[in-house]
Structures are given as C-alpha cells and as structure tokens.
Design a protein around this motif. Structure first.
Motif, PDB file in Angstrom:
ATOM      1  N   ALA A   1      13.916  -3.645  -7.214  1.00 53.24           N
ATOM      2  CA  ALA A   1      12.839  -4.140  -6.351  1.00 53.24           C
ATOM      3  C   ALA A   1      12.849  -3.425  -5.002  1.00 53.24           C
ATOM      4  O   ALA A   1      11.808  -3.043  -4.464  1.00 53.24           O
ATOM      5  N   GLY A   2      14.065  -3.204  -4.446  1.00 54.17           N
ATOM      6  CA  GLY A   2      14.164  -2.484  -3.169  1.00 54.17           C
ATOM      7  C   GLY A   2      13.682  -1.057  -3.287  1.00 54.17           C
ATOM      8  O   GLY A   2      13.001  -0.528  -2.389  1.00 54.17           O
ATOM      9  N   GLY A   3      14.015  -0.398  -4.399  1.00 57.87           N
ATOM     10  CA  GLY A   3      13.564   0.971  -4.601  1.00 57.87           C
ATOM     11  C   GLY A   3      12.060   1.062  -4.706  1.00 57.87           C
ATOM     12  O   GLY A   3      11.420   1.953  -4.125  1.00 57.87           O
ATOM     13  N   CYS A   4      11.457   0.139  -5.447  1.00 57.19           N
ATOM     14  CA  CYS A   4       9.995   0.126  -5.581  1.00 57.19           C
ATOM     15  C   CYS A   4       9.313  -0.120  -4.233  1.00 57.19           C
ATOM     16  O   CYS A   4       8.308   0.507  -3.895  1.00 57.19           O
ATOM     17  N   ALA A   5       9.894  -1.059  -3.453  1.00 58.60           N
ATOM     18  CA  ALA A   5       9.310  -1.354  -2.135  1.00 58.60           C
ATOM     19  C   ALA A   5       9.375  -0.140  -1.222  1.00 58.60           C
ATOM     20  O   ALA A   5       8.428   0.157  -0.485  1.00 58.60           O
TER      21      ALA A   5
ATOM     22  N   PHE B   1       2.668   5.138   4.347  1.00 55.87           N
ATOM     23  CA  PHE B   1       2.790   5.958   5.554  1.00 55.87           C
ATOM     24  C   PHE B   1       2.197   7.351   5.337  1.00 55.87           C
ATOM     25  O   PHE B   1       1.532   7.902   6.217  1.00 55.87           O
ATOM     26  N   ILE B   2       2.452   7.929   4.183  1.00 53.26           N
ATOM     27  CA  ILE B   2       1.930   9.273   3.897  1.00 53.26           C
ATOM     28  C   ILE B   2       0.410   9.266   3.841  1.00 53.26           C
ATOM     29  O   ILE B   2      -0.267  10.103   4.450  1.00 53.26           O
ATOM     30  N   ILE B   3      -0.140   8.281   3.119  1.00 55.35           N
ATOM     31  CA  ILE B   3      -1.603   8.196   3.012  1.00 55.35           C
ATOM     32  C   ILE B   3      -2.225   7.891   4.373  1.00 55.35           C
ATOM     33  O   ILE B   3      -3.229   8.476   4.773  1.00 55.35           O
TER      34      ILE B   3
ATOM     35  N   ILE C   1       6.682   2.334  -2.227  1.00 53.98           N
ATOM     36  CA  ILE C   1       5.352   1.856  -1.826  1.00 53.98           C
ATOM     37  C   ILE C   1       5.125   2.046  -0.328  1.00 53.98           C
ATOM     38  O   ILE C   1       4.076   2.524   0.111  1.00 53.98           O
ATOM     39  N   ILE C   2       6.135   1.687   0.485  1.00 52.10           N
ATOM     40  CA  ILE C   2       6.007   1.824   1.942  1.00 52.10           C
ATOM     41  C   ILE C   2       5.859   3.285   2.341  1.00 52.10           C
ATOM     42  O   ILE C   2       5.036   3.646   3.188  1.00 52.10           O
TER      43      ILE C   2
END
Length: 215
Positions: free
Chosen positions: A21-25, A33-35, A28-29
């Motif tokens: 779950a931490g890796g997925c979060a 930031f990139i977008i 996503i974050i």
C-alpha cells in the motif's frame, strides 16, 4: 515467481499489505507531482529567479536600450555561450550570468555583467562607449565625474595616467580575490567592476584626445 510468493508468505499479511500500500501511494503521489509540474510549471529559470521576474528584468533592459537608441539582439550565440543582449553596433555583450561573463572575457570579447540588483540605468556607466542619460543635464556633474574617475583609479591601485592595458591587468589581478567565487563579496566585486569601467572609459577617451591633437 513462486519462490518470491513463498518468501512473502513467510511475513505477516499486515506487513506485506502495508508495504504494498505504501509503495502504491508513493507511485501515485509522484505521478501527481510530475503531471502537475508539466501542467503548471513554476516558471523558474537557470538563474534562480522566476521567469516572470526575469522577463520583467529583460523588459527593463529593452526599454533602456531603446531610450538611448542602441540597437540590440537578444539570445545571441557568441563563443559557445548564449548572451542576453548583444549590442551589435559596438560589439558588446551584456549578460546576467557570471560564468558566461568570465568565459567571454577570457575569449577577449567585451562583456558587461549585470547583477539583478543593479539599477538598469547604471549600465550606462559600464558600457565602453558614450551613452546619453535621458534624465541628466549636460555639464551638470563634471566635478562629481572627476571625483569618480580618481576614486576608480585608486580602487585599482593605479595613477590616473595609467593606460587601458594597465587598467585591465590590475582589474584581472584583483578579480582573483574580490570575486564571490574566490572569497570576496558581491558588493566588493560590483565596486571593482564599476571602477574598472570608469577607469577604462577615461583612459580610452584620453587616448582618443591625444591622437586627435597629434593629427
């Protein structure tokens, strides 16, 4: 793959779930930031100032050059460097980048370094040719100008009879210790550069007068 699943099964399910779950979060974050950075750029340039402020600064220089009727070219490639303004009639480069200034100076190209805090109209004192100040009254500041010339030569450790070559040598020698990259301060460097410009202009003007009289 089977070995990996067996290895993961040796850990408590809550720990495996938490790591995944931490890796997925994190992914996503990072994606947000990139977008966001691409959709809403902060407009920061390589000089460390925001593009809006930098563009306003450039606009001030454009207005000044037009006010003194001096033709200019922006973003000119010269000796492998890109300079902010190139005054083609006098072959003078104007830059905001100290590294570009030193590279062009070593290449023997007449270059003026303009710090961001420097008033635009102060550029006239640094240019190696006569510039008319739209706000000045001719002949009103002769005494002040004479005092500035004497102070400039004193700053360089020279007599007022020194020629342009001696002035340039003295300037380059002092830059070795005065420039911020070599242990000096920005204020000291600004003062030295202004002294160099004033002394050099005076020496060249004196030389021109001497040649005219001899002719």
């Amino acid at each position: 793959m089977i070995v990996l699943l067996e290895w993961l099964s040796s850990f408590p399910s809550w720990l495996v779930f938490g790591v995944l779950a931490g890796g997925c979060a994190t992914v996503i974050i990072a994606g947000v930031f990139i977008i966001g950075g691409r959709l809403f750029p902060d407009d920061t340039n390589r000089f460390g100032t925001t593009g809006g402020k930098f563009n306003r600064r450039r606009g001030e220089f454009r207005s000044y050059f037009r006010a003194i009727d001096e033709p200019f070219v922006e973003e000119r490639e010269l000796a492998g460097e890109t300079i902010a303004f190139y005054l083609s009639d006098h072959e003078v480069a104007v830059t905001f980048d100290a590294q570009v200034y030193f590279n062009l100076d070593r290449a023997g190209i007449e270059t003026i370094l303009c710090e961001y805090e420097m008033p635009v109209r102060a550029l006239g004192r640094r240019l190696p040719f006569e510039v008319s100040d739209p706000d000045s009254t001719p002949g009103a500041n002769n005494r002040t100008q004479s005092a500035s010339i004497t102070a400039a030569y004193d700053q360089l450790g020279l007599r007022t009879t020194a020629d342009a070559e001696a002035i340039r040598d003295a300037y380059r020698e002092q830059v070795k210790t005065v420039h911020p990259d070599h242990g000096g301060t920005q204020a000291e460097f600004n003062q030295l550069q202004e002294a160099y410009t004033i002394a050099r202009d005076h020496a060249e003007h004196t030389n021109c007068e001497t040649v005219s009289r001899s002719d």
